[in-house]
Design a protein around this motif. Structure first.
Motif, short mmCIF file in Angstrom:
data_model
loop_
_atom_site.label_atom_id
_atom_site.label_comp_id
_atom_site.label_asym_id
_atom_site.label_seq_id
_atom_site.Cartn_x
_atom_site.Cartn_y
_atom_site.Cartn_z
N CYS A 16 0.85 -1.19 0.00
CA CYS A 16 0.00 0.00 0.00
C CYS A 16 0.89 1.24 0.00
O CYS A 16 1.83 1.34 0.79
CB CYS A 16 -0.91 0.00 1.23
N TYR A 17 0.60 2.16 -0.90
CA TYR A 17 1.36 3.41 -1.00
C TYR A 17 0.39 4.58 -0.88
O TYR A 17 -0.62 4.64 -1.58
CB TYR A 17 2.10 3.50 -2.33
N ARG A 18 0.71 5.50 0.01
CA ARG A 18 -0.08 6.73 0.14
C ARG A 18 0.86 7.92 0.03
O ARG A 18 1.93 7.94 0.65
CB ARG A 18 -0.83 6.78 1.48
N GLY A 19 0.44 8.93 -0.73
CA GLY A 19 1.27 10.11 -0.87
C GLY A 19 0.61 11.17 -1.74
O GLY A 19 -0.47 10.96 -2.30
N LEU A 20 1.29 12.30 -1.83
CA LEU A 20 0.84 13.39 -2.70
C LEU A 20 1.27 13.11 -4.13
O LEU A 20 2.42 12.71 -4.37
CB LEU A 20 1.45 14.72 -2.25
N ILE A 21 0.37 13.31 -5.09
CA ILE A 21 0.77 13.20 -6.49
C ILE A 21 1.56 14.44 -6.86
O ILE A 21 1.07 15.57 -6.74
CB ILE A 21 -0.45 13.06 -7.42
N ILE A 22 2.81 14.24 -7.28
CA ILE A 22 3.66 15.37 -7.65
C ILE A 22 4.01 15.36 -9.13
O ILE A 22 4.64 16.29 -9.63
CB ILE A 22 4.95 15.40 -6.80
N ASP A 23 3.59 14.31 -9.85
CA ASP A 23 3.81 14.27 -11.29
C ASP A 23 2.90 13.20 -11.88
O ASP A 23 2.57 12.21 -11.22
CB ASP A 23 5.27 13.97 -11.63
N GLY A 24 2.49 13.44 -13.11
CA GLY A 24 1.61 12.49 -13.78
C GLY A 24 0.97 13.14 -14.99
O GLY A 24 1.47 14.15 -15.50
N THR A 25 -0.13 12.59 -15.42
CA THR A 25 -0.85 13.07 -16.60
C THR A 25 -2.24 13.52 -16.20
O THR A 25 -2.93 12.83 -15.45
CB THR A 25 -0.97 11.96 -17.66
N LEU A 26 -2.64 14.68 -16.68
CA LEU A 26 -3.99 15.19 -16.43
C LEU A 26 -4.90 14.83 -17.60
O LEU A 26 -4.48 14.86 -18.76
CB LEU A 26 -3.97 16.70 -16.24
N ASP A 27 -6.15 14.49 -17.29
CA ASP A 27 -7.09 14.18 -18.36
C ASP A 27 -7.71 15.47 -18.90
O ASP A 27 -7.31 16.58 -18.52
CB ASP A 27 -8.16 13.19 -17.89
N SER A 28 -8.69 15.33 -19.77
CA SER A 28 -9.27 16.50 -20.43
C SER A 28 -10.02 17.42 -19.48
O SER A 28 -10.27 18.58 -19.79
CB SER A 28 -10.22 16.05 -21.55
#
Length: 236
Positions: free
Chosen positions: A179-191
Motif C-alpha cells: 500500500c502506498y499513500r502520498g501526494l501526487i507530484i507528477d503524472g498526466t492530467l485528463d481532459s
C-alpha cells in the motif's frame, strides 16, 4: 470582539472579500482547505469538530472588525444547528488561503455582523482512519515544502497545467500486499484537468521519499484528498 487563538501579533490574510479575487466559492473553499490541511494545528480542530467537511459543510463567513477591516475564512468550530452555523454566538474562523498560513480566530458573533458567503456540501460519512491519514498528508506536505527542487518542478508543472500552488491530491494505491499513500507530484492530467489514473504517477510519500507507480496496475485507487472533493474519503 475577536480573540486570536494563535498569537497576539497574527495578521489577517485577506482584508477583502475573497470572492473579489477568486472566481467562485468552490475555488475559495479549495484555497482555504489547502492552507488548513497543512496547518500544524489542524488535527486538534478537526477532532473538536469531527463532522467538518462530512455532515457539516465547508462554509465561508465574513465580517468587518472594529478597525473596519474585512475578515473572512472557513468556520471550523462553533454552534452548528439545523443544518447551519449560528453566527450570533461564538465561532472560530480559519483565515488562511493556499500558501498563506492564516490563523484560527475566535469571533464573538454577538459583537459583529457576520454573514455566510456560501457553503460547499460535505462528502458524507467519515473514514475511521481519518486522523491518521491527515497526519500522513501533513508529513508529505512538509516534505514537499522542505525541498526546493520539488517546489521548482511543481511551479513549472502548475504554470503549464493550471494546477494549485502546491500539490493537494493525496492518494492511496494498493498492489496486492503493498500500500502506498502520498501526494501526487507528477503524472498526466485528463481532459477535465483531473489526474489520469490510467497513466503512471509519481508520489511523494510521508517519509519524504518519492516513488513512481503504474497506477493502472493498482488493485485499488483511493483519492483521499484533492480533485473535486477535498476531503479524507475514499472515492469509488
Amino acid at each position: 470582539m475577536t480573540k486570536d487563538k494563535q498569537r497576539p501579533d497574527a495578521r489577517f490574510d485577506d482584508d477583502d472579500d475573497p470572492l473579489d479575487f477568486l472566481s467562485n466559492l468552490g475555488e475559495d473553499v479549495s484555497a482555504a482547505q489547502q492552507a488548513l490541511f497543512v496547518h500544524p494545528e489542524v488535527a486538534g480542530w478537526l477532532e473538536r469538530t469531527p463532522g467538518l467537511g462530512h455532515e457539516i459543510p465547508w462554509t465561508i463567513v465574513s465580517f468587518t472588525d472594529e478597525t473596519g477591516r474585512r475578515v473572512s475564512g472557513l468556520v471550523v468550530a462553533g454552534s452548528f444547528t439545523n443544518g447551519k452555523w449560528d453566527l450570533t454566538t461564538e465561532f472560530v474562523l480559519f483565515t488562511g488561503r493556499a500558501r498563506r498560513p492564516g490563523t484560527f480566530l475566535t469571533v464573538d458573533g454577538a459583537a459583529v455582523q457576520a454573514r455566510a458567503q456560501g457553503s460547499v456540501p460535505g462528502v458524507g460519512p467519515r473514514r475511521p482512519d481519518e486522523m491518521a491519514l491527515l497526519k500522513e498528508m501533513q508529513a508529505a506536505s512538509r516534505a514537499w515544502a522542505a525541498s526546493p527542487s520539488l517546489q521548482a518542478y511543481w511551479a513549472l508543472f502548475a504554470s503549464i497545467h493550471g494546477c494549485s500552488p502546491m500539490p493537494d491530491t493525496f492518494v492511496e494505491l494498493r498492489f496486492q500486499d503493498h500500500c502506498y499513500r502520498g501526494l501526487i507530484i507528477d503524472g498526466t492530467l485528463d481532459s477535465t484537468g483531473f489526474w489520469d489514473m490510467e497513466q503512471p504517477v509519481e508520489l511523494l510519500l510521508p517519509s519524504g521519499r518519492t516513488i513512481g507507480l503504474q497506477a493502472d496496475q493498482a488493485d485499488s485507487v483511493a483519492f483521499l484528498t484533492g480533485g473535486e472533493q477535498h476531503d479524507l474519503k475514499r472515492h469509488g
